[in-house]
Design a protein around this motif. Structure first.
Motif, PDB file in Angstrom:
ATOM      1  N   LYS A  52     -44.188  45.435 -30.391  1.00 36.19           N
ATOM      2  CA  LYS A  52     -43.444  46.682 -30.527  1.00 36.19           C
ATOM      3  C   LYS A  52     -42.258  46.469 -31.473  1.00 36.19           C
ATOM      4  O   LYS A  52     -41.411  45.605 -31.235  1.00 36.19           O
ATOM      5  CB  LYS A  52     -42.960  47.146 -29.152  1.00 36.19           C
ATOM      6  CG  LYS A  52     -42.258  48.496 -29.163  1.00 36.19           C
ATOM      7  CD  LYS A  52     -41.932  48.937 -27.754  1.00 36.19           C
ATOM      8  CE  LYS A  52     -41.174  50.247 -27.730  1.00 36.19           C
ATOM      9  NZ  LYS A  52     -40.858  50.688 -26.356  1.00 36.19           N
ATOM     10  N   GLY A  65     -40.243  49.258 -32.638  1.00 35.64           N
ATOM     11  CA  GLY A  65     -39.199  50.190 -32.227  1.00 35.64           C
ATOM     12  C   GLY A  65     -39.679  51.620 -32.366  1.00 35.64           C
ATOM     13  O   GLY A  65     -40.854  51.872 -32.629  1.00 35.64           O
ATOM     14  N   MET A  66     -38.757  52.561 -32.207  1.00 30.93           N
ATOM     15  CA  MET A  66     -39.090  53.979 -32.313  1.00 30.93           C
ATOM     16  C   MET A  66     -38.359  54.613 -33.487  1.00 30.93           C
ATOM     17  O   MET A  66     -37.266  54.186 -33.869  1.00 30.93           O
ATOM     18  CB  MET A  66     -38.751  54.727 -31.021  1.00 30.93           C
ATOM     19  CG  MET A  66     -39.636  54.384 -29.845  1.00 30.93           C
ATOM     20  SD  MET A  66     -39.532  55.601 -28.507  1.00 30.93           S
ATOM     21  CE  MET A  66     -40.363  57.016 -29.243  1.00 30.93           C
ATOM     22  N   THR A  97     -43.709  55.578 -32.111  1.00 37.20           N
ATOM     23  CA  THR A  97     -43.430  54.168 -31.861  1.00 37.20           C
ATOM     24  C   THR A  97     -44.142  53.350 -32.935  1.00 37.20           C
ATOM     25  O   THR A  97     -45.332  53.552 -33.180  1.00 37.20           O
ATOM     26  CB  THR A  97     -43.927  53.740 -30.472  1.00 37.20           C
ATOM     27  OG1 THR A  97     -43.295  54.552 -29.475  1.00 37.20           O
ATOM     28  CG2 THR A  97     -43.607  52.278 -30.203  1.00 37.20           C
ATOM     29  N   ALA A 121     -43.915  57.473 -26.683  1.00 35.84           N
ATOM     30  CA  ALA A 121     -43.328  56.199 -26.278  1.00 35.84           C
ATOM     31  C   ALA A 121     -44.402  55.234 -25.796  1.00 35.84           C
ATOM     32  O   ALA A 121     -45.418  55.632 -25.232  1.00 35.84           O
ATOM     33  CB  ALA A 121     -42.295  56.419 -25.175  1.00 35.84           C
ATOM     34  N   VAL A 122     -44.148  53.958 -26.032  1.00 43.13           N
ATOM     35  CA  VAL A 122     -45.020  52.870 -25.601  1.00 43.13           C
ATOM     36  C   VAL A 122     -44.205  51.975 -24.668  1.00 43.13           C
ATOM     37  O   VAL A 122     -43.024  51.728 -24.932  1.00 43.13           O
ATOM     38  CB  VAL A 122     -45.548  52.078 -26.823  1.00 43.13           C
ATOM     39  CG1 VAL A 122     -46.250  50.807 -26.389  1.00 43.13           C
ATOM     40  CG2 VAL A 122     -46.490  52.949 -27.634  1.00 43.13           C
ATOM     41  N   LYS A 139     -38.373  45.999 -27.362  1.00 46.20           N
ATOM     42  CA  LYS A 139     -38.729  45.584 -28.719  1.00 46.20           C
ATOM     43  C   LYS A 139     -39.264  44.154 -28.690  1.00 46.20           C
ATOM     44  O   LYS A 139     -38.824  43.328 -27.893  1.00 46.20           O
ATOM     45  CB  LYS A 139     -37.515  45.674 -29.645  1.00 46.20           C
ATOM     46  CG  LYS A 139     -37.044  47.089 -29.902  1.00 46.20           C
ATOM     47  CD  LYS A 139     -35.849  47.110 -30.825  1.00 46.20           C
ATOM     48  CE  LYS A 139     -35.366  48.536 -31.071  1.00 46.20           C
ATOM     49  NZ  LYS A 139     -34.169  48.572 -31.951  1.00 46.20           N
TER      50      LYS A 139
END
Length: 227
Positions: free
Chosen positions: A9, A11-12, A26, A208-209, A213
């Protein structure tokens, strides 16, 4: 061919569609993943593809000045795992996961799985370890209602009644109470891929996931499609 990949991940952020609609997304660093083993029904009893993700150094063993005592740097891949990766013809990997596919024989040992296996509009399921929140009360952990905040109530953020006194004279299992919150495996289903950057192996997923991070995220084709 069924599709799945490992990702981290990033980030967003937010992007704009062609019609000007703002979409929260995301960003996931998806792959490249190397196929480290192909399991078949004949040899292993089930059909699956084992993949490795993110390069990792080999464990190093050095001698001290006397030449007798060995100094082991434990943050690398051990000999057993190195032999496993060498057999597949790939570099040592930090993460190794399996995907159970009925068509595992369609994959090639040592080949790479990249983000371009997914296309814009694909529906996926994302699984990761959620953020750890530590010890939390029943209001934050379970969404329970608080009591009056006046000075005389003496009941503000307690979880409420735990059970009846005489019957059944016990607290039922599953009662919402304060305790450890988060840091569990969470799967969000039916997310939409809104953009794919094949050169940088990036996937932009709507919404969202789970996880913080740099968290490891498992991405698979969705098991259900919502109307």
């Amino acid at each position: 061919m069924k599709k799945a990949i490992l990702a981290t991940k990033v980030g967003m952020t937010q992007i704009f569609n062609e019609d000007g609609t703002l979409v929260p997304v995301t960003v996931l660093q998806a792959g490249p993943c190397a196929v480290t083993q192909i399991k078949t029904v004949e040899n292993d009893g089930y059909s699956a593809v084992q993949v490795g993700f993110v390069d990792k150094k080999e464990r190093i063993v050095n001698k001290d000045k006397s030449g007798k005592k060995e100094i082991v740097h434990r943050h690398g891949v051990n000999k057993a795992m190195k032999g496993h990766f060498d057999k597949a013809g790939v570099s040592c990997k930090r993460y190794v996961r399996e995907f159970k596919f009925e068509n595992a024989e369609e994959y090639t040992l040592g080949s790479e799985i990249k983000a371009d296996i997914f296309a814009v509009g694909d529906k996926i399921d994302a699984s990761a370890i959620s953020k750890g929140k530590g010890f939390q009360g029943a209001i934050k952990r379970h969404g329970q209602h608080r009591g009056p905040m006046a000075h005389g109530s003496k009941f503000h953020r307690h979880q409420g009644s735990n059970g009846a006194c005489s019957s059944p004279s016990r607290v039922f299992k599953g009662k919402g109470m304060p305790g450890h919150m988060g840091c569990v495996k969470v799967t969000v289903q039916n997310l939409e891929v809104v953009r794919v950057d094949a050169e940088k192996n990036l996937l932009l997923v709507k919404g969202a996931v789970p996880g913080p991070k740099k968290a490891l995220v498992t991405i698979k084709e969705t098991v259900k499609t919502m109307a």
